[in-house]
Motif scaffolding. Structure first.
Motif, short mmCIF file in Angstrom:
data_model
loop_
_atom_site.label_atom_id
_atom_site.label_comp_id
_atom_site.label_asym_id
_atom_site.label_seq_id
_atom_site.Cartn_x
_atom_site.Cartn_y
_atom_site.Cartn_z
N SER A 108 0.78 -1.15 -0.12
CA SER A 108 0.05 -0.09 -0.13
C SER A 108 0.94 1.08 0.09
O SER A 108 1.99 1.15 0.70
N ALA A 109 0.38 2.25 -0.69
CA ALA A 109 1.32 3.58 -0.87
C ALA A 109 0.32 4.71 -0.70
O ALA A 109 -0.65 4.60 -1.11
N ASP A 110 0.84 6.03 -0.39
CA ASP A 110 0.22 6.98 0.08
C ASP A 110 1.13 8.36 0.01
O ASP A 110 2.19 7.98 0.38
N PHE A 111 0.53 9.46 -0.11
CA PHE A 111 1.52 10.53 0.22
C PHE A 111 0.87 11.25 1.59
O PHE A 111 -0.17 11.18 2.00
N MET A 112 1.75 12.02 1.88
CA MET A 112 1.59 12.88 3.00
C MET A 112 2.25 14.41 2.77
O MET A 112 3.23 14.46 1.93
N ALA A 113 1.94 15.35 3.59
CA ALA A 113 2.58 16.77 3.47
C ALA A 113 2.81 17.18 4.87
O ALA A 113 2.08 17.06 5.88
N ASP A 114 3.87 18.13 4.81
CA ASP A 114 4.08 18.74 6.22
C ASP A 114 5.10 19.96 5.92
O ASP A 114 5.21 20.29 4.60
N SER A 115 5.49 20.54 6.67
CA SER A 115 6.22 21.76 6.51
C SER A 115 7.56 21.74 7.57
O SER A 115 7.29 21.44 8.81
N LEU A 116 8.65 22.35 7.31
CA LEU A 116 9.85 22.70 7.93
C LEU A 116 9.70 23.91 8.77
O LEU A 116 8.50 24.67 8.78
N TRP A 117 10.36 24.33 9.85
CA TRP A 117 10.14 25.38 10.90
C TRP A 117 10.29 26.60 9.96
O TRP A 117 9.36 27.57 10.37
N SER A 118 10.93 26.82 8.92
CA SER A 118 10.85 27.99 8.15
C SER A 118 9.46 28.10 7.26
O SER A 118 9.38 29.06 6.59
N GLY A 119 8.63 26.99 7.39
CA GLY A 119 7.34 27.19 6.34
C GLY A 119 7.50 26.39 4.94
O GLY A 119 6.61 26.36 4.14
N ARG A 120 8.83 25.92 4.74
CA ARG A 120 8.77 25.27 3.29
C ARG A 120 7.93 23.89 3.48
O ARG A 120 8.47 23.29 4.31
N ARG A 121 7.35 23.95 2.58
CA ARG A 121 6.60 22.76 2.48
C ARG A 121 7.17 21.27 1.94
O ARG A 121 8.05 21.49 1.13
N PHE A 122 7.01 20.23 2.29
CA PHE A 122 7.57 19.17 1.90
C PHE A 122 6.59 17.81 1.75
O PHE A 122 5.62 17.93 2.72
N ARG A 123 6.73 16.77 0.96
CA ARG A 123 6.06 15.68 1.06
C ARG A 123 6.59 14.57 1.23
O ARG A 123 7.82 14.54 1.16
N THR A 124 5.75 13.51 1.50
CA THR A 124 6.39 12.21 1.77
C THR A 124 5.50 11.13 1.36
O THR A 124 4.43 11.35 0.86
N PHE A 125 6.17 9.95 0.68
CA PHE A 125 5.70 8.92 -0.02
C PHE A 125 5.95 7.74 0.77
O PHE A 125 7.26 7.20 0.76
N THR A 126 5.12 7.11 1.09
CA THR A 126 5.06 5.98 2.36
C THR A 126 4.59 4.66 1.42
O THR A 126 3.66 4.64 0.68
N VAL A 127 5.38 3.81 1.79
CA VAL A 127 5.11 2.27 1.05
C VAL A 127 5.21 1.27 2.37
O VAL A 127 6.22 1.24 3.09
N ILE A 128 4.11 0.41 2.54
CA ILE A 128 3.95 -0.45 3.60
C ILE A 128 3.72 -1.73 2.86
O ILE A 128 3.22 -1.85 1.76
N ASP A 129 3.89 -3.14 3.34
CA ASP A 129 3.42 -4.31 3.24
C ASP A 129 2.31 -4.49 3.59
O ASP A 129 2.57 -4.78 5.08
N ASP A 130 1.11 -4.83 3.03
CA ASP A 130 -0.12 -5.33 3.96
C ASP A 130 0.12 -6.49 4.94
O ASP A 130 -0.66 -6.73 5.90
N PHE A 131 1.04 -7.39 4.25
CA PHE A 131 1.14 -8.64 5.39
C PHE A 131 1.46 -8.35 6.77
O PHE A 131 0.74 -9.00 7.59
#
Length: 265
Positions: A108-131
């Motif tokens: 399974s895979a999905d995206f998330m979003a967050d920001s640094l202390w400076s306000g700069r945005r970044f994204r994460t792409f997470t992948v897990i094994d459902d097993f």
């Protein structure tokens, strides 16, 4: 006309099928400067208003220009830009969320979003094994286009092997032609959930909540390097030390070892 061609104007118009008034027609010179200025002033003050609101406003203000004149000027100013239509998604079939019996059966895979202390945005792409809900990879950057996603999946497959299928939502990077080509190349089925139904991808949604609670919301990050370092350390703890309730309160790595087939004696 008679002197030049030997025919009268009436005879020439009759031969060409034209009205005799065309011989004396002179195009009137239009002066749209006032209307152009009015439309430009209105759009500058109300940039989100469309043509319909512009016409209604001018009619209410009893401006001297009608709808036809305003539409001609609207087009001349290149304000009639086509709306970006909503991309139609193919029909998605609801599938029951069942933990696969072995590893690399379904990721399974999905995206998330967050920001640094400076306000700069970044994204994460997470992948897990459902097993065993094992965290396989978390890609982190300020931008994660489809090409970057396929590269991360290639690196993951080189280490772990390819899955039989990949469960995804309908994000723009995940329904891209680039990811479809990647899946066809590796023989991986893309299992898309129904739009607006995140519970159909509940394993990765639950993992993302844990990741946000224990990492993203727990620390203040100044650089992307700090995010990557803290995330890598947390993935190790999550897979080898942190008990998982749905796995019988044992870590994912221990669960995989317990469920792996034992060699025959």
């Amino acid at each position: 006309m008679r002197a030049e061609h030997g025919v009268s104007g009436r005879q020439a118009c009759c031969a060409l099928g034209l009205s005799r008034s065309m011989l004396h027609y002179r195009r009137a010179v239009r002066d749209d400067s006032a209307a152009i200025e009015a439309v430009t002033t209105y759009i500058t003050a109300q940039p989100r208003h469309g043509f319909g609101l512009l016409v209604d406003t001018f009619r209410d203000q009893r401006r001297p220009w009608g709808k036809t004149v305003l539409w001609r000027i609207y087009c001349q100013l290149n304000l009639n830009l086509p709306r970006r239509g909503k991309k139609r998604l193919p029909e998605r079939i609801r599938e029951p969320l069942v933990a696969p019996p072995q590893a690399n059966e379904t990721w399974s895979a999905d995206f998330m979003a967050d920001s640094l202390w400076s306000g700069r945005r970044f994204r994460t792409f997470t992948v897990i094994d459902d097993f065993n809900r094992e965290a396989l990879r978390i890609e982190i950057d300020s931008s994660l286009p489809a090409l970057r996603i396929t590269r991360a999946l290639d690196e993951l497959i080189a280490v772990r092997g390819k899955p039989r299928r990949l469960r995804l939502d309908n994000g723009p990077e995940l329904i891209s032609a680039e990811l479809a080509r990647w899946a066809n190349k590796h023989g991986v089925d893309l299992a898309f959930i129904q739009p607006g139904k995140p519970t159909q991808n509940a394993y990765i949604e639950r993992f993302n909540r844990t990741f946000r609670t224990e990492v993203l919301d727990c620390y203040i990050f100044n650089t992307l390097g700090e995010v990557r370092r803290m995330t890598a350390e947390w993935i190790t703890r999550y897979n080898t030390e942190r008990p998982h309730v749905s796995l019988g309160r044992i870590p994912p790595a221990k669960y995989a070892m317990a469920k792996s087939p034992r060699p025959l004696l």
